[in-house]
Scaffold this motif. Sequence first.
Motif, PDB file in Angstrom:
ATOM      1  N   THR A 420       0.826  -1.212   0.000  1.00 26.52           N
ATOM      2  CA  THR A 420       0.000   0.000   0.000  1.00 26.52           C
ATOM      3  C   THR A 420       0.858   1.259   0.000  1.00 26.52           C
ATOM      4  N   MET A 421       1.854   1.299   0.859  1.00 24.79           N
ATOM      5  CA  MET A 421       2.668   2.503   0.978  1.00 24.79           C
ATOM      6  C   MET A 421       3.507   2.730  -0.278  1.00 24.79           C
ATOM      7  N   MET A 422       4.002   1.670  -0.899  1.00 20.22           N
ATOM      8  CA  MET A 422       4.798   1.831  -2.124  1.00 20.22           C
ATOM      9  C   MET A 422       3.935   2.336  -3.274  1.00 20.22           C
ATOM     10  N   LEU A 423       2.720   1.765  -3.415  1.00 19.14           N
ATOM     11  CA  LEU A 423       1.827   2.211  -4.488  1.00 19.14           C
ATOM     12  C   LEU A 423       1.298   3.618  -4.212  1.00 19.14           C
ATOM     13  N   LEU A 424       1.096   3.937  -2.944  1.00 22.00           N
ATOM     14  CA  LEU A 424       0.634   5.276  -2.588  1.00 22.00           C
ATOM     15  C   LEU A 424       1.699   6.310  -2.934  1.00 22.00           C
ATOM     16  N   ASP A 425       2.950   6.010  -2.615  1.00 14.29           N
ATOM     17  CA  ASP A 425       4.036   6.935  -2.960  1.00 14.29           C
ATOM     18  C   ASP A 425       4.123   7.144  -4.465  1.00 14.29           C
ATOM     19  N   ALA A 426       4.018   6.043  -5.226  1.00 18.37           N
ATOM     20  CA  ALA A 426       4.106   6.141  -6.682  1.00 18.37           C
ATOM     21  C   ALA A 426       2.934   6.936  -7.249  1.00 18.37           C
ATOM     22  N   SER A 427       1.730   6.696  -6.735  1.00 18.04           N
ATOM     23  CA  SER A 427       0.542   7.416  -7.213  1.00 18.04           C
ATOM     24  C   SER A 427       0.661   8.903  -6.915  1.00 18.04           C
ATOM     25  N   GLN A 428       1.111   9.241  -5.704  1.00 21.57           N
ATOM     26  CA  GLN A 428       1.264  10.646  -5.335  1.00 21.57           C
ATOM     27  C   GLN A 428       2.316  11.331  -6.194  1.00 21.57           C
ATOM     28  N   TYR A 429       3.392  10.625  -6.479  1.00 20.90           N
ATOM     29  CA  TYR A 429       4.449  11.212  -7.306  1.00 20.90           C
ATOM     30  C   TYR A 429       3.930  11.556  -8.697  1.00 20.90           C
ATOM     31  N   HIS A 430       3.262  10.594  -9.354  1.00 23.77           N
ATOM     32  CA  HIS A 430       2.773  10.836 -10.718  1.00 23.77           C
ATOM     33  C   HIS A 430       1.658  11.882 -10.723  1.00 23.77           C
ATOM     34  N   LEU A 431       0.819  11.862  -9.693  1.00 25.73           N
ATOM     35  CA  LEU A 431      -0.241  12.872  -9.615  1.00 25.73           C
ATOM     36  C   LEU A 431       0.360  14.263  -9.471  1.00 25.73           C
ATOM     37  N   GLN A 432       1.392  14.382  -8.639  1.00 27.55           N
ATOM     38  CA  GLN A 432       2.026  15.682  -8.452  1.00 27.55           C
ATOM     39  C   GLN A 432       2.700  16.160  -9.726  1.00 27.55           C
ATOM     40  N   GLN A 433       3.291  15.217 -10.481  1.00 28.59           N
ATOM     41  CA  GLN A 433       3.895  15.565 -11.765  1.00 28.59           C
ATOM     42  C   GLN A 433       2.865  16.174 -12.715  1.00 28.59           C
ATOM     43  N   ILE A 434       1.682  15.593 -12.716  1.00 28.55           N
ATOM     44  CA  ILE A 434       0.616  16.114 -13.589  1.00 28.55           C
ATOM     45  C   ILE A 434       0.155  17.484 -13.115  1.00 28.55           C
ATOM     46  N   SER A 470      -6.660   6.534  -6.799  1.00 26.04           N
ATOM     47  CA  SER A 470      -5.710   5.625  -6.155  1.00 26.04           C
ATOM     48  C   SER A 470      -5.178   6.220  -4.866  1.00 26.04           C
ATOM     49  N   VAL A 471      -4.812   7.500  -4.890  1.00 31.24           N
ATOM     50  CA  VAL A 471      -4.309   8.160  -3.692  1.00 31.24           C
ATOM     51  C   VAL A 471      -5.358   8.151  -2.586  1.00 31.24           C
ATOM     52  N   ASP A 472      -6.581   8.485  -2.921  1.00 29.41           N
ATOM     53  CA  ASP A 472      -7.646   8.560  -1.910  1.00 29.41           C
ATOM     54  C   ASP A 472      -7.905   7.196  -1.276  1.00 29.41           C
ATOM     55  N   VAL A 473      -8.030   6.174  -2.106  1.00 23.59           N
ATOM     56  CA  VAL A 473      -8.357   4.851  -1.577  1.00 23.59           C
ATOM     57  C   VAL A 473      -7.177   4.255  -0.816  1.00 23.59           C
ATOM     58  N   LEU A 474      -5.964   4.368  -1.369  1.00 23.40           N
ATOM     59  CA  LEU A 474      -4.804   3.793  -0.693  1.00 23.40           C
ATOM     60  C   LEU A 474      -4.518   4.510   0.631  1.00 23.40           C
ATOM     61  N   THR A 475      -4.801   5.797   0.691  1.00 20.64           N
ATOM     62  CA  THR A 475      -4.664   6.516   1.961  1.00 20.64           C
ATOM     63  C   THR A 475      -5.606   5.932   3.003  1.00 20.64           C
ATOM     64  N   MET A 476      -6.848   5.671   2.587  1.00 16.87           N
ATOM     65  CA  MET A 476      -7.812   5.069   3.496  1.00 16.87           C
ATOM     66  C   MET A 476      -7.392   3.653   3.898  1.00 16.87           C
ATOM     67  N   VAL A 477      -6.897   2.866   2.934  1.00 24.72           N
ATOM     68  CA  VAL A 477      -6.449   1.502   3.220  1.00 24.72           C
ATOM     69  C   VAL A 477      -5.292   1.517   4.212  1.00 24.72           C
ATOM     70  N   SER A 478      -4.344   2.443   4.022  1.00 20.17           N
ATOM     71  CA  SER A 478      -3.202   2.515   4.934  1.00 20.17           C
ATOM     72  C   SER A 478      -3.650   2.848   6.352  1.00 20.17           C
ATOM     73  N   GLU A 479      -4.631   3.746   6.472  1.00 25.22           N
ATOM     74  CA  GLU A 479      -5.131   4.110   7.798  1.00 25.22           C
ATOM     75  C   GLU A 479      -5.800   2.929   8.480  1.00 25.22           C
ATOM     76  N   VAL A 480      -6.555   2.144   7.709  1.00 23.21           N
ATOM     77  CA  VAL A 480      -7.213   0.958   8.274  1.00 23.21           C
ATOM     78  C   VAL A 480      -6.167  -0.075   8.694  1.00 23.21           C
TER      79      VAL A 480
END
Length: 501
Positions: A420-434, A470-480
């Motif tokens: 979760t944390m690895m995919l969250l980091d990758a999603s946040q990185y690409h989203l920020q690039q956009i 992806s960021v929204d859901v993975l953030t929620m998954v990480s919190e759970v």
Amino acid sequence: MDTFLTWCNQQGINYTHVDIKATEYSGHGLFLSTACNDSTPLVHIPSHLLITSTRLVANQTTTKAFIDCLETTLQPDSLPLEDRLRLPGNEKTCLRLFLAYEIHQSRTNTQPSSFWTTYIKNLPELSFFKENHVLFLDPDSEEDGIFGLLQGTSMASSIRAKQANLQREWQRINELVSWDLTLEDWIYADVLLWSRVVGLAKDGDDEGELALIPFFDFANHRMDPNLRWQLSEGGLDLVPFADTPIASGEELCLSYGAKSNQELLFLHGFTLVDNPTDGQVTMSLGPFLNPSMDHSSALKWKWMQQQDDPPFKPILVLAQPTSGAVFGHSGWTSNSICMMYLAVLDEEDGLELKLVGGTDDDYDGTDNISKAMQQLDISTTTTDPTVQLSINGKDIRSWKDLASGVLALYHAPVVQLRVTMMLLDASQYHLQQILSNNELLAEETSDSTPPLYSHVVRYREEERALLQQSVDVLTMVSEVLMENETVKEYLDEANAEADDG
């Protein structure tokens, strides 16, 4: 256009009830001149006009100079030319060489016109594609605002990769052909091919032989087509659907297939509003699992290469969400999650990897990266080596086994949190690039806005939405997962060990 239509009539193309008219969105199109309510063919194109690689070699209309070009460029030269065409990639190379050769001949006029000159001169010009196709964008130019809008997207990576591949091809081919083939013209030939090629699949075939077809490529794409094509005796027919009456003056459109806006933009230079085929975000597996890092990573990569259901591709895919547990709502495919499971697992999780076969069955597992990679290179071994994988002593032979093996672990939530944390980091990185290039968005379009702009923006927004999801859901998954008792226990032990150290 008149010259081309005269040539079509001379070659036996029958289109009595069809007009060719300019469209506002895509050059020219086919339009019905007389109302129709049955499935009588509206266009017939004779078989000698179906341009395939095998027909080019066998056809008397092909010049000897072009055949000599194929003999020189298609490898291996130890095989007859007809056999070389069946090798992977050579069919496409042949058709692109045909276009590049004919384009050069039509420009120079140093040789008598070939049979295909009239067709070639009617194709969209290079200048059209330079304004309307992503492969002519410049990733290295800060002034190319349209490519700037693609930064962080899957399309940006695809453009760079395709341009690099085309440059490698061009460097090899340009040394072999008899004319000065520019890189720009090689890209032009590639774009022409993929924007109009058809797979002539017959019953029972998956794809069929690739073909360029004069006149056929006037037909534009529509999600709800009113026209289809079929092979017939003596050629190819364009046929209306029997249950879909067509009014006089209506445009006749084919379906290019169920393609997402990402595919349509990359191949054809346009996107569709409300496209029913969902897009996806793709990321390379390499940053998460690099086979050159260490022996364990190399063995993991080799095990994945052995999988064929589905076949292994080192690509992580983010698509529309499903109802799958834990990760499904984020949109990451189950196969992507399995690859990430393997990337994060190690010996402490019960993972065991063993290389079987090859030239050195007694490999001792020392940290000799070059030896490990050589061991995994089938071309350097006398026996095809395989990797056996197990988790806590249970053999893992498939992606399904891998998912089950992880979920059976006592500390499965810990493994899921790592992923979760690895995919969250990758999603946040690409989203920020956009998002970092939002200033390139025009407040409103104008006559000076390049035609490609609106299509790039539409595709970009689709990918941004998937990454945000992806960021929204993975953030929620990480919190759970962080509230899971097993995870808390694991983190407490890790913190205690760190304090003791």
